[in-house]
Write an enzyme that holds these catalytic residues in place. Sequence first.
Site, PDB file in Angstrom:
ATOM      1  N   SER A  20       0.767  -1.196  -0.032  1.00  0.00           N
ATOM      2  CA  SER A  20       0.009  -0.060  -0.142  1.00  0.00           C
ATOM      3  C   SER A  20       0.918   1.195   0.006  1.00  0.00           C
ATOM      4  CB  SER A  20      -0.947   0.061   1.334  1.00  0.00           C
ATOM      5  OG  SER A  20      -1.854   0.979   1.186  1.00  0.00           O
ATOM      6  N   ASP A  49      -3.581   6.206  -3.170  1.00  0.00           N
ATOM      7  CA  ASP A  49      -2.558   5.960  -2.545  1.00  0.00           C
ATOM      8  C   ASP A  49      -1.582   4.462  -3.569  1.00  0.00           C
ATOM      9  OD1 ASP A  49      -4.369   3.827  -2.254  1.00  0.00           O
ATOM     10  OD2 ASP A  49      -3.908   3.226  -0.198  1.00  0.00           O
ATOM     11  N   ASP A  58      -1.639   1.326  -3.642  1.00  0.00           N
ATOM     12  CA  ASP A  58      -2.486   0.251  -4.550  1.00  0.00           C
ATOM     13  C   ASP A  58      -3.553   0.644  -4.878  1.00  0.00           C
ATOM     14  OD1 ASP A  58      -2.928   0.474  -1.698  1.00  0.00           O
ATOM     15  OD2 ASP A  58      -3.533  -1.539  -1.646  1.00  0.00           O
ATOM     16  N   ASP A  64      -6.235   1.939  -3.876  1.00  0.00           N
ATOM     17  CA  ASP A  64      -7.665   1.482  -3.092  1.00  0.00           C
ATOM     18  C   ASP A  64      -8.179   2.427  -2.244  1.00  0.00           C
ATOM     19  OD1 ASP A  64      -5.780   1.059  -1.061  1.00  0.00           O
ATOM     20  OD2 ASP A  64      -6.710  -0.705  -0.297  1.00  0.00           O
TER      21      ASP A  64
END
Length: 454
Positions: free
Chosen positions: A99, A243, A245, A247
């Site tokens: 992340s 961010d 990743d 999500d």
Amino acid sequence: MTADLSQLVKAYDVRGVVPDQWDETLAELFGAAFVQVTGADAIVTGHDMRPSSPGLSRAFARGAAARGVDVTEIGLCSTDQLYYASGAFGLAGAMFTASHNPAQYNGIKMCRAGAAPVGQDTGLSEIRELVESWIDSGAPASDATPGTITQRDTLEDYSAHLRGLVDLTAIRPLKVVVDAGNGMGGHTVPTVFAGLPLTLVPMYFELDGTFPNHEANPLDPANIVDLQKRVREEDADLGIAFDGDADRCFVVDERGEPVSPSAITALVAARELARNGGKGTVIHNLITSWSVPEVVRENGGTPVRTRVGHSFIKAEMATSGAIFGGEHSAHYYFKDFWNADTGMLAALHVLAALGGQEGTLSALVAQYDRYAGSGEINSTVDDQAGRLAAIKAAYAGREGITLDELDGLTVTATDWWFNVRPSNTEPLLRLNAEARDEPTMTKVRDEALAIIRG
């Protein structure tokens, strides 16, 4: 390698430094343990742009396939794209990402079929125990015929699914600056936004897991400075930051001012309730603004308050049949997305809401941002329990004040509230305060901090 899984396996995922804390050998064991615990006969995997991600993801696939499981690799993807594949294909899944963590980290976010989360109470502790038992000797041989490992591209299907959940047909032209932070937003945004009446100004769309420009964590104000500046320079209608990743999404208005994730939660909640005939349950955690439950009720919905953390949100989504859920951390969860979180779908809702009227974003969100908030303030303490007890003693028995301990300690009065929660991983207490006006919030915040840091 000698691995300390207590430092590697967190409450919701696997996360640590590569290769110091884990490597491909360990990833292969996690793949074998994952299929044994979930009982899956086929899985889907994906990975982000970090240098270590392709190797770790393929090692996990080898471990799973060796136990007779067929593996579909969707390759480079955002975490919510992996959730899409898990939901659409009905497969358990594993996403390789850390992340917003720095480049040397990597991790695994795991789910059962339908994007149902795998956390400490839903299989992760059993996976950890198996991996620990196999570290020295390796996973035991399987009698099963080895499974296949095949590749499949899901980006177009993922984009079409999201676009089918938000009506963007009638929006006016908008100019939007998007900061992908060299993360997976640079991969997904061009396809998801294609064909919309948007002038897209891309920032840091080059996939680079070393994060050469700034950390891909838009909740840290330092990481949206570039976006804020560019929105003002471009005279854009809004800015969006993802961010690492992709999500989570964070929004800034046409002035470059941050829009509270609570305001986005309220805005999307109102839209989702309208889509559902003005009925439905909306989940919010206990440190979102008072605005959220107010807006939900005003739009005919039922607000439900939960602890902080996506495992609690997703569990409550499933049991209550909620249509939407939001967190202060810019995670947004949708019933129509298998109760999973997707920042991209939240971003599309913001574009639809802004593009469906003529005003500015700051004017639009003003109705959803009604109170003065402190944001989250961390304090390092030697004794978390002792400081919480001191706060409880200071406020217990005061007239007009209520206390609850759903998550940490929440202290509520007529015109203000604050919550103090201990960190699970660090010697920190986290304070969030809100009031009907700025002077009151400042007074409440400072009084709480004085006890916390006393």
